[in-house]
Design a protein around this motif. Structure first.
Motif, PDB file in Angstrom:
ATOM      1  N   ARG A 256       2.895   1.124   6.490  1.00 23.03           N
ATOM      2  CA  ARG A 256       3.086   1.629   5.123  1.00 23.03           C
ATOM      3  C   ARG A 256       1.964   2.611   4.767  1.00 23.03           C
ATOM      4  NH1 ARG A 256       1.459   0.498   0.111  1.00 23.03           N
ATOM      5  NH2 ARG A 256       0.111  -1.232   0.719  1.00 23.03           N
ATOM      6  N   LEU A 257       0.725   2.182   5.046  1.00 24.17           N
ATOM      7  CA  LEU A 257      -0.422   3.032   4.687  1.00 24.17           C
ATOM      8  C   LEU A 257      -0.495   4.271   5.580  1.00 24.17           C
ATOM      9  CD1 LEU A 257      -3.087   0.266   4.001  1.00 24.17           C
ATOM     10  CD2 LEU A 257      -1.945   1.742   2.329  1.00 24.17           C
ATOM     11  N   GLY A 258      -0.190   4.077   6.884  1.00 25.34           N
ATOM     12  CA  GLY A 258      -0.272   5.202   7.830  1.00 25.34           C
ATOM     13  C   GLY A 258       0.709   6.318   7.521  1.00 25.34           C
ATOM     14  N   SER A 259       1.816   5.974   6.855  1.00 25.56           N
ATOM     15  CA  SER A 259       2.845   6.988   6.581  1.00 25.56           C
ATOM     16  C   SER A 259       2.848   7.417   5.113  1.00 25.56           C
ATOM     17  CB  SER A 259       4.231   6.444   6.950  1.00 25.56           C
ATOM     18  OG  SER A 259       4.515   5.277   6.197  1.00 25.56           O
ATOM     19  N   LEU A 260       1.909   6.847   4.328  1.00 23.55           N
ATOM     20  CA  LEU A 260       1.907   7.093   2.875  1.00 23.55           C
ATOM     21  C   LEU A 260       1.805   8.581   2.539  1.00 23.55           C
ATOM     22  CD1 LEU A 260       2.068   5.388   0.324  1.00 23.55           C
ATOM     23  CD2 LEU A 260      -0.440   5.341   0.272  1.00 23.55           C
ATOM     24  N   LYS A 261       0.869   9.264   3.214  1.00 18.16           N
ATOM     25  CA  LYS A 261       0.608  10.671   2.881  1.00 18.16           C
ATOM     26  C   LYS A 261       1.869  11.518   3.108  1.00 18.16           C
ATOM     27  CE  LYS A 261      -2.616  14.384   3.885  1.00 18.16           C
ATOM     28  NZ  LYS A 261      -2.772  15.117   5.114  1.00 18.16           N
TER      29      LYS A 261
END
Ligand SMILES: NC(=O)c1ccc[n+]([C@@H]2O[C@H](COP(=O)([O-])OP(=O)(O)OC[C@H]3O[C@@H](n4cnc5c(N)ncnc54)[C@H](OP(=O)(O)O)[C@@H]3O)[C@@H](O)[C@H]2O)c1
Length: 341
Positions: A256-261
């Motif tokens: 989730r965090l790795g693809s947030l941007k």
């Protein structure tokens, strides 16, 4: 049987003498004539996927195969001994840098008649990836515009041909030496990534197939129109993928965090971002085989290696410079001897 395997993550790939595989329920025992290397093989070796693809050691590497059916397990109806087949082995059941494999019937397809074993082995993983990205996920239609990154790579060489077959207008990024190849494969707009910034030349595209890193991914958003689709096979994995594989809480948060941007940037532009991890599929591979036999898709081979040079073949693929596929000749004549089964 002889097989190239690793004894642990980050260990070198070496020749092992391993027990003969046996075809279980719904499985087919195939004598492998040829295989091909994918970047995934060295990434598995490095342990990069151990959180999502847990494997036991020793792990025979290799996803792609072309070969001959030796025996079938209970419940197999579509194949019989002597049939020439090709396939991408299922995640969790890989191991095609080997003389034989027991593989699920549903992952197999009849080998395209017009191809040698080596040529057929170049296709399964990359052509299924291209199919699942362009046909299934993008639902690419005639007249739409698609940008395919790294058009000279294993995936790119097939994706260009498939997108043209679907009637799309195709742009691609390649290195200087591969401009001619991309044009031969049918690309309409060929950009040398060392000389030209694709994001300055293209706009209003319907689909981008990303095979490269975060920088290219971010720039790819600029060429898409609102409603367009950015499909990445080189990451970052998104929450939908985490759900699909039933990832644990930690892995889900990492994804989730790795693809947030990229997901945020995509949403701001009205673009649909998704990560795709291909899956084996014999039925789709049969459709691809028809396109091959019709002359619509052809494999592009970078270099051939003998079975005893499998570590060199992996190294060539890992260089990131392959022009099409790196293939491995496992049996001298493409019809290896029948094992005792
Ligand atoms: N998620 C999935 O299911 C899935 C499936 C298949 C592959 N993949 C991933 O997708 C990526 C591509 O796979 P592949 O098999 O096509 O790789 P590949 O065959 O190893 O790609 C090599 C090619 O990439 C070209 N290239 C390198 N940098 C480039 C750049 N900046 N712009 C344009 N072209 C560039 C190289 O050309 P030059 O030598 O001219 O630079 C070379 O021809 C890998 O990361 C792989 O792990 C994912």
């Amino acid at each position: 049987m002889k097989a190239y395997a690793i004894g642990g993550y980050k260990e070198p790939v070496t020749l092992h003498d391993l027990p003969e595989p046996v075809a279980g329920q719904g499985e087919v025992l195939v004598a492998i004539a040829a295989s091909s290397v994918n970047p995934l093989d060295s990434r598995l070796q490095s342990g990069a996927f151990k959180a999502i693809l847990p494997y036991e050691m020793p792990l025979i590497l290799g996803h792609d195969l072309a070969g001959t059916v030796v025996a079938v397990g209970p419940g197999v109806i579509q194949f019989k001994a002597g049939d020439q087949v090709f396939a991408c082995a299922g995640n969790g059941r890989i191991g095609t840098f080997a003389e034989r494999i027991a593989i699920a019937e549903k992952d197999l397809a009849s080998k395209p008649i017009g191809l040698s074993m080596l040529e057929a082995a170049a296709l399964p993983l990359v052509s299924l990836t291209a199919w699942q990205a362009l046909v299934e996920r993008a639902q690419l239609r005639s007249g739409q515009r698609v940008l395919i990154h790294a058009g000279s790579g294993g995936v790119g060489t097939v994706a260009i041909q498939l997108a043209k077959h679907l009637g799309a207008q195709v742009a691609t990024t390649v290195g200087t030496a591969n401009v001619g190849l991309a044009k031969e494969l049918g690309a309409d707009v060929v950009m040398d990534y060392r000389k030209e910034a694709f994001e300055e030349r293209l706009n209003g595209y319907d689909v981008v197939l990303n095979t490269l890193g975060p920088d290219v991914l971010e720039k790819s958003l600029k060429v898409l129109k609102p409603g367009g689709k950015l499909i990445s096979i080189s990451g970052p994995p998104d929450p939908a993928f985490a759900r699909l594989i039933g990832a644990n809480w930690i892995v889900r948060q990492v994804m989730r965090l790795g693809s947030l941007k990229v997901r945020r940037s995509a949403r701001r532009r009205g673009i649909d971002y998704s990560f795709l991890f291909m899956r084996p599929d014999g039925a789709q591979l049969s459709e691809i085989a028809k396109l091959v036999d019709a002359g619509t898709i052809r494999p592009v081979i970078d270099q051939e290696f003998d079975f005893d040079a499998t570590p060199d073949a992996l190294e060539r693929s890992a260089s990131g410079r392959a022009r099409g596929k790196v293939v491995i000749r496992i049996a001298a004549d493409g019809a290896v001897g029948r094992p005792d089964v």
